[in-house]
Design an enzyme around this catalytic site. Structure first.
Site, PDB file in Angstrom:
ATOM      1  N   GLU A 163       0.835  -1.136  -0.146  1.00  0.00           N
ATOM      2  CA  GLU A 163      -0.141   0.091   0.224  1.00  0.00           C
ATOM      3  C   GLU A 163       0.796   1.174  -0.148  1.00  0.00           C
ATOM      4  O   GLU A 163       0.626   2.129   0.649  1.00  0.00           O
ATOM      5  CB  GLU A 163      -1.028   0.092   1.095  1.00  0.00           C
ATOM      6  N   GLU A 270      -5.811 -11.109  -1.123  1.00  0.00           N
ATOM      7  CA  GLU A 270      -6.597 -10.922   0.354  1.00  0.00           C
ATOM      8  C   GLU A 270      -8.008 -10.947  -0.076  1.00  0.00           C
ATOM      9  O   GLU A 270      -8.922  -9.907   0.485  1.00  0.00           O
ATOM     10  CB  GLU A 270      -6.306  -9.553   0.989  1.00  0.00           C
TER      11      GLU A 270
END
Ligand code: GLA
Length: 365
Positions: A163, A270
């Site tokens: 991220e 995920e």
């Protein structure tokens, strides 16, 4: 002599028995088969786990039946695993890795450098002042060498940087402490340190909203820049925190193709499909907008799961893994995000660990 009709009867009887035996065998077989078996010619199927789950026999069995890859939900993140500069908390991560090795499951390492779940000591010196770029990179290097080194040969892939791209469309990188102290260099360095620590590990950049065209373009820019500089990056992780409405097949395909055009492998790292579609609206804070998991929602979720896996299968070879974020609706991080205490139902197994409609759609092909 036997009459012709008796012979015919015996023949039919034997045939029926044979069919019954065969379908019986199939039934047993099908009952034993898990997700990983249906997908054995496509890609490994993973799940994020905690050490506690591995001690619960029902959950452990479910993991072993359906999955052939695991990710530590939290145990390998920098904060939990490296709480003090000279102290590592290996036990929870070791439990997961030992479980995987003992049962022949793959392990994805998650993650080495992220702006959140960092330990307190990492950005400051003993007086509480911010450390220099040199010191921070040295700390990052020591962290990566220790963690990647410990599990070398047991963890086949690492989410090296998580991220890093900003939520603000006007900037490329998130204004995290890593960025404030090191500028963009920390990203390339993290990959270099990881590659040195385990040259065989597949190294990932991992992020969310990887299909949104605007963010996708910025992630592409970051990845291309790294590749052009010769940084050892091999793959991109699409986190896959999606919903029963989003993404469309078209957006998903476009993103897989675009990242793959850089020569990178792609994994969904995920995966979960929230039954709420309001995560970005003010309504998300309103707990009265609780969805009970109605038959309509179950159907919608099943359809969306089926659609996404159809796309995944089409990209076999490029797409090298799909990992679910949590095992069953008994517990999901989405029960507390974006609204604390709002129950969600994002996975393939219900709170009783039974397959949901979505499960049957994922294995129907
Ligand atoms: C991000 C991280 C994961 C996890 C989820 C929420 O996607 O990469 O490790 O923390 O958020 O649980």
């Amino acid at each position: 002599m036997l009459k012709k009709s008796t012979l015919l009867f015996c023949f039919l009887f034997a045939l029926l028995n044979l069919i019954a035996d065969y379908s019986g065998a199939q039934r047993i077989n099908d009952q034993q088969k898990g997700l990983k078996d249906y997908y054995k010619n496509f890609f490994p199927i993973g799940v994020a786990v905690t050490p506690q789950q591995l001690k619960d026999s029902a959950q452990r069995q479910l993991i072993l039946k359906h999955f052939n890859s695991v990710t530590a939900e939290n145990a390998m993140k920098m904060g939990p695993i490296h709480p003090k500069e000279t102290q590592f908390n290996w036990a929870p991560a070791d439990e997961i890795v030992n479980f995987a090795v003992a049962n022949g499951l793959k392990v994805r390492g998650h993650n080495l450098c992220w702006h959140t779940q960092t330990p307190k000591w990492i950005f400051n010196d003993s007086l509480g002042n911010q450390v220099s770029k040199e010191v921070l990179l040295q700390r990052l290097k020591a962290h990566i060498e220790a963690v990647v080194g410990r599990y070398k040969g047991k963890i086949y892939a690492w989410d090296v940087v998580n991220e890093a791209v900003s939520d603000n469309p006007n900037e490329l990188l998130r204004n995290s402490n890593w960025y404030k102290i090191c500028g963009e260099d920390y990203i390339a360095k993290a990959f270099e340190y990881a590659h040195k620590a385990d040259p065989k590990a597949v190294l990932f950049y991992n992020d969310y909203n990887t299909e949104s065209p605007e963010k996708r373009a910025r992630i592409y820019r970051l990845l291309k820049g790294l590749i052009d500089k010769g940084v050892p990056i091999h793959a991109v992780g699409l986190q896959g925190h999606w919903s029963i409405q989003d993404p469309s097949e078209e957006k998903l395909k476009k993103s897989i193709e675009e990242y793959a055009s850089l020569g990178l492998k792609v994994q969904v790292t995920e995966l979960d499909l929230s039954v709420y579609s309001d995560s970005n609206t003010p309504d998300a804070t309103d707990k009265t907008k609780l969805n009970n998991f109605s038959p309509e929602l179950q159907q919608q979720q099943a359809t969306q799961y089926g659609k996404l896996f159809k796309v995944f299968r089409q990209y076999k070879g490029t797409l090298t893994g799909v990992t679910f974020w949590n095992l069953s609706d008994r517990y999901s991080w989405l029960d507390n995000f974006p609204v604390r205490g709002r129950k969600n139902y994002p996975l393939l197994f219900d709170a009783e660990l039974k397959p949901k409609q979505a499960y049957w759609n994922v294995i129907k092909f």
